[in-house]
Design a protein around this motif. Sequence first.
Motif, PDB file in Angstrom:
ATOM      1  N   ASP A   1       0.850  -1.185   0.000  1.00  0.00           N
ATOM      2  CA  ASP A   1       0.000   0.000   0.000  1.00  0.00           C
ATOM      3  C   ASP A   1       0.890   1.240   0.000  1.00  0.00           C
ATOM      4  OD1 ASP A   1      -1.976  -1.874   0.273  1.00  0.00           O
ATOM      5  OD2 ASP A   1      -2.738  -1.133   2.189  1.00  0.00           O
ATOM      6  N   VAL A   2       0.504   2.239  -0.789  1.00  0.00           N
ATOM      7  CA  VAL A   2       1.367   3.396  -0.953  1.00  0.00           C
ATOM      8  C   VAL A   2       0.545   4.681  -1.027  1.00  0.00           C
ATOM      9  CG1 VAL A   2       1.415   3.138  -3.473  1.00  0.00           C
ATOM     10  CG2 VAL A   2       3.254   4.367  -2.337  1.00  0.00           C
ATOM     11  N   VAL A   3       1.057   5.720  -0.384  1.00  0.00           N
ATOM     12  CA  VAL A   3       0.493   7.065  -0.520  1.00  0.00           C
ATOM     13  C   VAL A   3       1.357   7.792  -1.540  1.00  0.00           C
ATOM     14  CG1 VAL A   3       0.079   9.281   0.614  1.00  0.00           C
ATOM     15  CG2 VAL A   3      -0.444   7.148   1.811  1.00  0.00           C
ATOM     16  N   VAL A   4       0.712   8.338  -2.563  1.00  0.00           N
ATOM     17  CA  VAL A   4       1.426   9.044  -3.625  1.00  0.00           C
ATOM     18  C   VAL A   4       1.082  10.522  -3.535  1.00  0.00           C
ATOM     19  CG1 VAL A   4       1.791   9.244  -6.119  1.00  0.00           C
ATOM     20  CG2 VAL A   4       1.317   6.998  -5.099  1.00  0.00           C
ATOM     21  N   SER A   5       2.115  11.361  -3.605  1.00  0.00           N
ATOM     22  CA  SER A   5       1.928  12.799  -3.463  1.00  0.00           C
ATOM     23  C   SER A   5       2.694  13.564  -4.528  1.00  0.00           C
ATOM     24  CB  SER A   5       2.409  13.252  -2.081  1.00  0.00           C
ATOM     25  OG  SER A   5       2.433  14.667  -1.987  1.00  0.00           O
ATOM     26  N   TYR A   6       2.105  14.628  -5.026  1.00  0.00           N
ATOM     27  CA  TYR A   6       2.866  15.591  -5.815  1.00  0.00           C
ATOM     28  C   TYR A   6       3.869  16.251  -4.872  1.00  0.00           C
ATOM     29  CZ  TYR A   6      -0.661  15.372  -9.592  1.00  0.00           C
ATOM     30  OH  TYR A   6      -1.486  14.973 -10.602  1.00  0.00           O
ATOM     31  N   SER A   7       4.925  16.822  -5.432  1.00  0.00           N
ATOM     32  CA  SER A   7       5.971  17.408  -4.600  1.00  0.00           C
ATOM     33  C   SER A   7       5.758  18.889  -4.307  1.00  0.00           C
ATOM     34  CB  SER A   7       7.335  17.243  -5.280  1.00  0.00           C
ATOM     35  OG  SER A   7       7.403  18.033  -6.460  1.00  0.00           O
ATOM     36  N   ASP A   8       4.715  19.482  -4.879  1.00  0.00           N
ATOM     37  CA  ASP A   8       4.525  20.930  -4.731  1.00  0.00           C
ATOM     38  C   ASP A   8       3.242  21.289  -3.980  1.00  0.00           C
ATOM     39  OD1 ASP A   8       2.800  20.065  -6.686  1.00  0.00           O
ATOM     40  OD2 ASP A   8       3.234  21.689  -8.091  1.00  0.00           O
ATOM     41  N   ILE A   9       2.809  20.382  -3.108  1.00  0.00           N
ATOM     42  CA  ILE A   9       1.602  20.631  -2.309  1.00  0.00           C
ATOM     43  C   ILE A   9       1.936  20.484  -0.830  1.00  0.00           C
ATOM     44  CG2 ILE A   9       0.068  19.839  -4.155  1.00  0.00           C
ATOM     45  CD1 ILE A   9      -0.286  17.224  -2.563  1.00  0.00           C
TER      46      ILE A   9
ATOM     47  N   PHE B   1       0.052  19.663   3.122  1.00  0.00           N
ATOM     48  CA  PHE B   1      -1.141  19.091   3.740  1.00  0.00           C
ATOM     49  C   PHE B   1      -0.818  18.743   5.177  1.00  0.00           C
ATOM     50  CE2 PHE B   1       1.079  16.237   0.852  1.00  0.00           C
ATOM     51  CZ  PHE B   1       1.607  15.305   1.730  1.00  0.00           C
ATOM     52  N   ARG B   2      -1.856  18.614   5.975  1.00  0.00           N
ATOM     53  CA  ARG B   2      -1.684  18.298   7.394  1.00  0.00           C
ATOM     54  C   ARG B   2      -1.674  16.783   7.616  1.00  0.00           C
ATOM     55  NH1 ARG B   2      -5.167  22.841   7.391  1.00  0.00           N
ATOM     56  NH2 ARG B   2      -4.243  24.640   8.450  1.00  0.00           N
ATOM     57  N   PRO B   3      -1.093  16.342   8.730  1.00  0.00           N
ATOM     58  CA  PRO B   3      -1.041  14.903   9.021  1.00  0.00           C
ATOM     59  C   PRO B   3      -2.412  14.229   9.045  1.00  0.00           C
ATOM     60  CG  PRO B   3       0.453  16.086  10.472  1.00  0.00           C
ATOM     61  CD  PRO B   3      -0.332  17.131   9.723  1.00  0.00           C
ATOM     62  N   ASN B   4      -3.447  14.935   9.492  1.00  0.00           N
ATOM     63  CA  ASN B   4      -4.773  14.303   9.565  1.00  0.00           C
ATOM     64  C   ASN B   4      -5.282  13.884   8.191  1.00  0.00           C
ATOM     65  OD1 ASN B   4      -5.119  17.226   9.144  1.00  0.00           O
ATOM     66  ND2 ASN B   4      -7.310  16.793   9.251  1.00  0.00           N
ATOM     67  N   ILE B   5      -4.834  14.576   7.152  1.00  0.00           N
ATOM     68  CA  ILE B   5      -5.217  14.204   5.786  1.00  0.00           C
ATOM     69  C   ILE B   5      -4.610  12.847   5.438  1.00  0.00           C
ATOM     70  CG2 ILE B   5      -4.943  14.821   3.350  1.00  0.00           C
ATOM     71  CD1 ILE B   5      -6.931  16.597   4.783  1.00  0.00           C
ATOM     72  N   ILE B   6      -3.345  12.662   5.782  1.00  0.00           N
ATOM     73  CA  ILE B   6      -2.681  11.387   5.509  1.00  0.00           C
ATOM     74  C   ILE B   6      -3.307  10.273   6.342  1.00  0.00           C
ATOM     75  CG2 ILE B   6      -0.478  10.137   5.560  1.00  0.00           C
ATOM     76  CD1 ILE B   6      -0.662  12.336   3.456  1.00  0.00           C
ATOM     77  N   LYS B   7      -3.641  10.565   7.577  1.00  0.00           N
ATOM     78  CA  LYS B   7      -4.279   9.559   8.434  1.00  0.00           C
ATOM     79  C   LYS B   7      -5.614   9.107   7.854  1.00  0.00           C
ATOM     80  CE  LYS B   7      -1.970  11.144  12.639  1.00  0.00           C
ATOM     81  NZ  LYS B   7      -2.084  11.880  13.907  1.00  0.00           N
ATOM     82  N   SER B   8      -6.357  10.043   7.262  1.00  0.00           N
ATOM     83  CA  SER B   8      -7.639   9.666   6.643  1.00  0.00           C
ATOM     84  C   SER B   8      -7.415   8.783   5.420  1.00  0.00           C
ATOM     85  CB  SER B   8      -8.443  10.914   6.264  1.00  0.00           C
ATOM     86  OG  SER B   8      -7.841  11.605   5.175  1.00  0.00           O
ATOM     87  N   LEU B   9      -6.340   9.043   4.676  1.00  0.00           N
ATOM     88  CA  LEU B   9      -6.014   8.181   3.534  1.00  0.00           C
ATOM     89  C   LEU B   9      -5.651   6.774   4.005  1.00  0.00           C
ATOM     90  CD1 LEU B   9      -3.796  10.214   1.017  1.00  0.00           C
ATOM     91  CD2 LEU B   9      -6.053   9.249   0.627  1.00  0.00           C
ATOM     92  N   ILE B  10      -4.798   6.702   5.013  1.00  0.00           N
ATOM     93  CA  ILE B  10      -4.365   5.412   5.535  1.00  0.00           C
ATOM     94  C   ILE B  10      -5.558   4.587   6.022  1.00  0.00           C
ATOM     95  CG2 ILE B  10      -3.048   4.293   7.388  1.00  0.00           C
ATOM     96  CD1 ILE B  10      -1.025   6.615   7.143  1.00  0.00           C
ATOM     97  N   ALA B  11      -6.541   5.258   6.608  1.00  0.00           N
ATOM     98  CA  ALA B  11      -7.713   4.564   7.160  1.00  0.00           C
ATOM     99  C   ALA B  11      -8.668   4.069   6.084  1.00  0.00           C
ATOM    100  CB  ALA B  11      -8.451   5.492   8.119  1.00  0.00           C
ATOM    101  N   SER B  12      -8.563   4.604   4.872  1.00  0.00           N
ATOM    102  CA  SER B  12      -9.485   4.214   3.805  1.00  0.00           C
ATOM    103  C   SER B  12      -9.329   2.747   3.445  1.00  0.00           C
ATOM    104  CB  SER B  12      -9.243   5.070   2.562  1.00  0.00           C
ATOM    105  OG  SER B  12     -10.012   4.587   1.470  1.00  0.00           O
ATOM    106  N   LYS B  13     -10.461   2.061   3.242  1.00  0.00           N
ATOM    107  CA  LYS B  13     -10.459   0.646   2.867  1.00  0.00           C
ATOM    108  C   LYS B  13     -10.574   0.458   1.362  1.00  0.00           C
ATOM    109  CE  LYS B  13     -10.479  -0.547   7.218  1.00  0.00           C
ATOM    110  NZ  LYS B  13      -9.238  -1.034   7.849  1.00  0.00           N
ATOM    111  N   ASP B  14     -10.790   1.536   0.621  1.00  0.00           N
ATOM    112  CA  ASP B  14     -10.967   1.433  -0.828  1.00  0.00           C
ATOM    113  C   ASP B  14      -9.656   1.117  -1.525  1.00  0.00           C
ATOM    114  OD1 ASP B  14     -13.769   2.004  -0.966  1.00  0.00           O
ATOM    115  OD2 ASP B  14     -13.296   4.087  -0.502  1.00  0.00           O
ATOM    116  N   ASP B  15      -9.756   0.533  -2.719  1.00  0.00           N
ATOM    117  CA  ASP B  15      -8.560   0.172  -3.479  1.00  0.00           C
ATOM    118  C   ASP B  15      -7.755   1.396  -3.878  1.00  0.00           C
ATOM    119  OD1 ASP B  15      -9.051  -2.531  -3.305  1.00  0.00           O
ATOM    120  OD2 ASP B  15     -10.111  -2.644  -5.208  1.00  0.00           O
ATOM    121  N   ILE B  16      -8.457   2.426  -4.321  1.00  0.00           N
ATOM    122  CA  ILE B  16      -7.816   3.701  -4.655  1.00  0.00           C
ATOM    123  C   ILE B  16      -8.617   4.812  -3.996  1.00  0.00           C
ATOM    124  CG2 ILE B  16      -7.154   5.320  -6.483  1.00  0.00           C
ATOM    125  CD1 ILE B  16      -6.944   2.996  -8.400  1.00  0.00           C
TER     126      ILE B  16
END
Length: 197
Positions: A94-102, A104-119
């Motif tokens: 499982d991987v979080v992919v990010s553009y390099s020019d944005i 965001f706060r940690p809570n945004i990443i935590k919400s992504l990690i918690a997602s059960k969807d494929d994408i």
Amino acid sequence: MKSIIIGAGRGISNGSVVDYHKTLYKDIIGRRVLDWILNSFKESGITDTVFIGGFQLEKIMEFYPSLRYYTNNSWDTTNILSTLMCASEELDSDVVVSYSDITFRPNIIKSLIASKDDITILIDSKWRNRYVGRTGEDLQKSEKVIVKNGYVSNISKNIPVTSLVSGEFIGLCKIKANVANEIRKIYTTLLENYQKD
């Protein structure tokens, strides 16, 4: 969970000269964009980060020697997917992919990690008014997203700016390992077939 930062594109232009990479841009307190990104990953428990670069990659490597790096040698003629595939071997979990020019706060990443969807992709529903001085041309160039029944039905810069647009893709998503592996296979097959023609 690991993160991949896509940062191969050209830097910030100072007049007609492109003089530095967007991810090295500093805010008023001296923190670079990449500092914000890495801090949000760290605060969310992600410590394994890959950076895929091209333009001025050596400068980023100088400031951030602890990251793992891949190079897109064709960064000026290829797209974001091509850049991601430069690190295709990293798409084994499982991987979080990010553009390099944005940023965001940690809570945004935590919400992504918690997602059960494929994408899972993140969009800005207030995209029309988020930035001061944003022009109609800026809106047209943005990566617009149409969501229907909770699922993305279209994502493209070519979508007209209408009331049907749900928001703007902010350059941040999570891809589960099984899907990431399929993306890698499909990309490889298409590339092989394209090169035969």
